[in-house]
Write an enzyme that holds these catalytic residues in place. Sequence first.
Site, PDB file in Angstrom:
ATOM      1  N   ASP A 144       4.632   0.812  11.950  1.00 60.64           N
ATOM      2  CA  ASP A 144       3.438   0.368  11.402  1.00 60.64           C
ATOM      3  C   ASP A 144       3.310  -1.199  11.879  1.00 60.64           C
ATOM      4  OD1 ASP A 144       3.403   1.839   8.146  1.00 60.64           O
ATOM      5  OD2 ASP A 144       3.024   2.587  10.306  1.00 60.64           O
ATOM      6  N   CYS A 155      -4.902  12.697  12.322  1.00 59.46           N
ATOM      7  CA  CYS A 155      -5.633  11.603  11.964  1.00 59.46           C
ATOM      8  C   CYS A 155      -5.627  11.005  13.267  1.00 59.46           C
ATOM      9  CB  CYS A 155      -5.106  10.812  11.065  1.00 59.46           C
ATOM     10  SG  CYS A 155      -3.561   9.951  11.414  1.00 59.46           S
ATOM     11  N   ARG A 194      -8.713  -0.399   4.295  1.00 60.45           N
ATOM     12  CA  ARG A 194      -7.658   0.424   3.741  1.00 60.45           C
ATOM     13  C   ARG A 194      -6.225  -0.105   3.429  1.00 60.45           C
ATOM     14  NH1 ARG A 194      -7.332   6.125   6.555  1.00 60.45           N
ATOM     15  NH2 ARG A 194      -5.895   6.330   4.878  1.00 60.45           N
ATOM     16  N   LYS A 215       0.742  -1.117   0.072  1.00 57.74           N
ATOM     17  CA  LYS A 215      -0.057  -0.077   0.173  1.00 57.74           C
ATOM     18  C   LYS A 215       1.056   1.329   0.066  1.00 57.74           C
ATOM     19  CE  LYS A 215      -2.030   1.782   3.981  1.00 57.74           C
ATOM     20  NZ  LYS A 215      -1.305   3.005   4.292  1.00 57.74           N
ATOM     21  N   ASN A 216       1.843   1.308   0.835  1.00 59.89           N
ATOM     22  CA  ASN A 216       2.702   2.646   1.150  1.00 59.89           C
ATOM     23  C   ASN A 216       3.478   2.825  -0.209  1.00 59.89           C
ATOM     24  OD1 ASN A 216       1.132   3.049   3.236  1.00 59.89           O
ATOM     25  ND2 ASN A 216       2.706   2.500   4.791  1.00 59.89           N
ATOM     26  N   ARG A 239       0.228  15.129  12.517  1.00 56.32           N
ATOM     27  CA  ARG A 239       0.916  14.582  11.203  1.00 56.32           C
ATOM     28  C   ARG A 239       0.886  15.856  10.674  1.00 56.32           C
ATOM     29  NH1 ARG A 239      -1.147   9.046   9.427  1.00 56.32           N
ATOM     30  NH2 ARG A 239       0.532   9.085   7.955  1.00 56.32           N
TER      31      ARG A 239
END
Length: 419
Positions: free
Chosen positions: A306, A117, A398, A22-23, A122
Amino acid sequence: MDRIRIRGGRSLTGIIPISGAKNAALPLMATALLSDGPLTLTNAPDLADVTTMSGLLAQHGLRVERDKQARTITMSGAATNLEAPYDLVRKMRASVLVLGPLLARYGQARVSLPGGCAIGTRPVDLHLKALEQMGAEMEITAGYIEARAPGGLKGARIIFPQVSVGATENILMAAALAKGTSEIVNAAREPEISDLAACLMRMGARIEGLGTDRLVVEGVPSLGAAVHPIIPDRIEAGTYACAAAITGGQVLLGGARLDHLGAVVRILRDAGVDVAEADGGLKVSRLNGLRGTDVMTEPFPGFATDMQAQFMALMCVAEGAAMITETIFENRFMHVPELSRMGARINFHGASAIVRGVPKLSGAPVMATDLRASVSLILAGLAAEGETIVNRVYHLDRGYERVEAKLAAVGADIERLPG
Ligand code: EPZ
């Protein structure tokens, strides 16, 4: 809202295919703004965030074609709208990654500030200061970044005061089309950065220093088309390694790369988990007890932030205690109260949590709060006695492709309950 029900106690055995990262996918998609393309990304994951980024690029005017079966995304065409609106950016902070490409290619951009978030405020100050150093004029009005670089961006020596993945990515993309040479010092070294640089080089960019904290980019007048395979998702791989470990199973993580896991490998091994390269991926098993192991999150190649929530779930059922320190984000312990509802013994104060292992967790209804906290509750449910219901699983979708299908295929008693 969908929920996921898990009945714990089964050990996982078999093969879990790891999807594209994803990243990596999100910044790679933003590079499509740098040329008329077409840019084709293969090994593309089927994730909600990829859908959001596709929508953002489409509203900029690009043609986006997704083939979920073939796992490709092809983007082409020029941007006709240089604004990234609040209602899209607030849904996904990575939207701010269109700022560098739009400025570099079109000399103008109006991008909503992402806002905070769940895991922290952030800010994007590092992105903005670096682009100003490259000649951009920035103004913040009504929650939007109004950026202009009428004569185009110019190369500069950017020294980041702290490591930032997103800021490194924005500046790397901007520097590819800037006039002159840029040097990015204290650049992030995550594998996703090297993957982005490799794709830019396929498009014609001139970049040196991949994998190091110093990137040198010689700007070129234009970039062209490319086909680029997205690297496997190291955080998904690390997550399922924890799933194998917490259930005392043995799985093959198909396509996963040991070198992308950095310190996560050493920490898992210290905790009593076997991690070894095998044909087609990584073999992960846990035959004896888990050992409490201290960890501090750090930029790559340190232990990934993460992976913090997932490792905490593992430590909940380890022998002894583990001190877990979160150095990257200021509010990334929201999984703690939910794990405590399942019988975990965790106290945290500021950036450090002490986890005292318990023999067994017990299933409970729990609430997902952010992407990685959600999956840590799934992991706890896999090991818990009884039934766990995880609410608000849209957070999960997500960043994890078909999480319940991948886990059920290796023996988990898990199913999605439509909301
Ligand atoms: C990327 O976020 C990832 N997201 C995050 O993954 C990941 O946790 C993070 O990098 C760290 O590895 C994507 O790649 C889409 P940062 P990013 O800029 O780029 C502060 C997930 O779960 N900072 O490296 O936003 C910031 O507040 C997500 O997949 C500033 O102060 O992270 C944070 O404390 C969550 N000013 C620290 O730096 C800035 O201008 C690291 O942030 C930028 C960042």
